[in-house]
Design a protein around this motif. Structure first.
Motif, short mmCIF file in Angstrom:
data_model
loop_
_atom_site.label_atom_id
_atom_site.label_comp_id
_atom_site.label_asym_id
_atom_site.label_seq_id
_atom_site.Cartn_x
_atom_site.Cartn_y
_atom_site.Cartn_z
N ALA A 42 0.85 -1.20 0.00
CA ALA A 42 0.00 0.00 0.00
C ALA A 42 0.88 1.25 0.00
CB ALA A 42 -0.92 -0.01 1.22
N ARG A 43 1.96 1.20 0.78
CA ARG A 43 2.84 2.39 0.83
C ARG A 43 3.55 2.60 -0.51
NH1 ARG A 43 6.57 1.74 4.63
NH2 ARG A 43 5.74 -0.09 5.69
N GLU A 44 3.87 1.50 -1.19
CA GLU A 44 4.50 1.61 -2.52
C GLU A 44 3.55 2.32 -3.49
OE1 GLU A 44 5.04 0.81 -6.61
OE2 GLU A 44 3.58 -0.40 -5.51
N VAL A 45 2.26 1.99 -3.41
CA VAL A 45 1.28 2.63 -4.31
C VAL A 45 1.18 4.13 -3.97
CG1 VAL A 45 -1.15 2.69 -5.00
CG2 VAL A 45 -0.01 0.49 -4.66
N VAL A 46 1.16 4.44 -2.68
CA VAL A 46 1.08 5.84 -2.28
C VAL A 46 2.33 6.60 -2.73
CG1 VAL A 46 1.09 7.37 -0.25
CG2 VAL A 46 -0.53 5.48 -0.39
N ASP A 47 3.48 5.95 -2.63
CA ASP A 47 4.72 6.60 -3.11
C ASP A 47 4.63 6.88 -4.61
OD1 ASP A 47 5.74 6.53 -0.59
OD2 ASP A 47 7.07 4.80 -0.93
N ALA A 48 4.09 5.91 -5.35
CA ALA A 48 3.97 6.08 -6.81
C ALA A 48 2.98 7.21 -7.13
CB ALA A 48 3.52 4.77 -7.47
N ILE A 49 1.91 7.29 -6.34
CA ILE A 49 0.95 8.39 -6.54
C ILE A 49 1.65 9.72 -6.29
CG2 ILE A 49 -1.07 9.51 -5.47
CD1 ILE A 49 -2.28 6.70 -5.08
N GLY A 50 2.40 9.79 -5.20
CA GLY A 50 3.11 11.03 -4.86
C GLY A 50 4.14 11.41 -5.92
N ALA A 51 4.86 10.39 -6.42
CA ALA A 51 5.89 10.66 -7.44
C ALA A 51 5.27 11.23 -8.71
CB ALA A 51 6.65 9.37 -7.75
N ALA A 52 4.01 10.87 -8.95
CA ALA A 52 3.33 11.39 -10.16
C ALA A 52 2.61 12.71 -9.87
CB ALA A 52 2.33 10.35 -10.67
N GLY A 53 2.80 13.23 -8.66
CA GLY A 53 2.23 14.54 -8.33
C GLY A 53 0.84 14.48 -7.73
N GLY A 54 0.41 13.26 -7.33
CA GLY A 54 -0.94 13.11 -6.78
C GLY A 54 -0.95 13.02 -5.26
N ARG A 55 -2.16 12.82 -4.71
CA ARG A 55 -2.33 12.72 -3.26
C ARG A 55 -2.84 11.33 -2.90
NH1 ARG A 55 -6.24 17.08 -1.06
NH2 ARG A 55 -7.31 16.64 -3.02
N GLY A 56 -2.11 10.66 -2.00
CA GLY A 56 -2.54 9.35 -1.54
C GLY A 56 -2.18 9.16 -0.09
N ILE A 57 -2.89 8.24 0.56
CA ILE A 57 -2.54 7.87 1.93
C ILE A 57 -2.78 6.37 2.06
CG2 ILE A 57 -4.87 8.37 2.86
CD1 ILE A 57 -3.42 9.41 5.40
N ALA A 58 -1.90 5.69 2.81
CA ALA A 58 -2.04 4.23 2.96
C ALA A 58 -2.68 3.91 4.30
CB ALA A 58 -0.66 3.58 2.86
N PHE A 59 -3.66 3.02 4.27
CA PHE A 59 -4.22 2.47 5.51
C PHE A 59 -4.03 0.96 5.44
CE2 PHE A 59 -7.33 6.21 5.23
CZ PHE A 59 -6.54 7.01 6.04
N ALA A 60 -3.19 0.44 6.31
CA ALA A 60 -2.89 -0.99 6.28
C ALA A 60 -3.67 -1.71 7.37
CB ALA A 60 -1.39 -1.21 6.47
N GLY A 61 -4.33 -2.78 6.99
CA GLY A 61 -5.06 -3.58 7.97
C GLY A 61 -5.86 -4.67 7.29
N ASP A 62 -6.46 -5.49 8.13
CA ASP A 62 -7.25 -6.63 7.65
C ASP A 62 -8.72 -6.21 7.58
OD1 ASP A 62 -8.63 -9.00 7.24
OD2 ASP A 62 -7.39 -10.15 8.64
N LEU A 63 -9.29 -6.24 6.40
CA LEU A 63 -10.68 -5.78 6.22
C LEU A 63 -11.70 -6.76 6.82
CD1 LEU A 63 -10.20 -4.23 2.71
CD2 LEU A 63 -11.11 -2.99 4.68
#
Ligand SMILES: NC(=O)c1ccc[n+]([C@@H]2O[C@H](COP(=O)([O-])OP(=O)(O)OC[C@H]3O[C@@H](n4cnc5c(N)ncnc54)[C@H](O)[C@@H]3O)[C@@H](O)[C@H]2O)c1
Length: 259
Positions: A42-63
């Protein structure tokens, strides 16, 4: 940008279609909560969003944890001031037969495909209402539209999701809350390998998950599985204002399989 200024949540977003959707929605202007039990993913996806200039936040847990499935909504609203859309993408293949079924396997499939999705949705409704409307998207499957001899429990769950979409669409239409589903056919993600590797006749002697994935995909009219991005494109449309008069739809994204 097709989701400019929107705030959204995508579950099961560290991999596959959810990941493709989170990245795409952020590129289209949305702030995206990336929810997954895979913290690093999830954090990797948020990093990729940020690198592309977007806004993301990761919430890790068991749904499967009701408190977590509920809290992702409050945490997103706290972070950005509201919620405009949710893509309830999490799911689970479930057992491949009912004979010999362990009820714990049935419960796991129902918990992930239905219960957790319902809990998140209940939490999201007041947030969408507070914004004057919004969009809920669910991931059903072609197995929510037609029977699968290898996925009876998954059929129960995904037909249920399509039913939920129909009911909620009618109930919330006057509140400008649109409710739709995407129904992917075989899609080239890790879960497709889980489907075909389940222990029963689905994986005949001499087949590996990879050869069987190829064979199954060959039975799709288009002759190949979907790419995760192709399902994300359909999700983007249904979540965007371009679909402003579309609610209660279970859209096959299946290369013609259910035609
Ligand atoms: N791949 C297919 O062929 C296919 C076809 C039709 C429908 N679907 C549906 O798509 C969804 C899965 O998508 P995918 O193929 O993109 O999967 P994927 O295997 O690429 O990713 C699944 C993600 O879900 C996360 N996850 C699993 N259990 C979780 C839990 N308890 N809590 C939080 N996160 C959890 C995993 O960590 C992973 O990141 C499911 O709803 C599935 O039923 C898949």
């Amino acid at each position: 940008m097709r989701l400019a200024g929107k705030i959204g949540i995508v579950t099961a977003a560290a991999s596959g279609m959810g990941r493709a959707g989170a990245l795409r929605f952020a590129r289209e202007g949305a702030a995206v909560a990336v929810v997954d039990q895979d913290d690093a993913g999830a954090r990797e996806v948020v990093d990729a969003i940020g690198a592309a200039g977007g806004r993301g936040i990761a919430f890790a847990g068991d749904l499967r944890d009701d408190a977590f499935a509920r809290d992702i909504v409050a945490r997103t609203a706290r972070e950005w001031g509201g919620v405009d859309f949710v893509w309830n993408h999490v799911g689970h293949p479930g057992p491949s037969a009912i004979e010999g079924l362990e009820l714990a396997d049935f419960e796991l499939a129902m918990d992930l495909n239905v219960r957790s999705v319902l809990v998140t949705t209940i939490a999201a409704l007041p947030e969408l209402r507070a914004r004057g409307g919004g969009a809920l998207l669910f991931t059903a499957s072609t197995s929510g539209l037609t029977g699968s001899q290898f996925s009876p429990v998954y059929n129960v769950a995904k037909f249920g999701i399509v039913g939920l979409v129909h009911g909620l669409a009618k109930r919330y239409a006057r509140e400008n809350i649109r409710v739709n589903a995407v129904c992917p056919g075989p899609t080239d993600t890790p879960m497709l390998r889980v489907f075909v590797a389940r222990p029963d006749s689905q994986l005949p002697p001499g087949e590996t998950p990879e050869t069987l994935v190829k064979k199954r995909a060959g039975q799709v009219p288009m002759g190949r599985p979907a790419r995760p991005e192709e399902v994300a494109n359909a999700a983007l449309f249904l979540l965007s204002d371009e679909a402003s008069y579309i609610t209660g739809v279970a859209l096959p994204v299946d290369g013609g399989a259910t035609a």
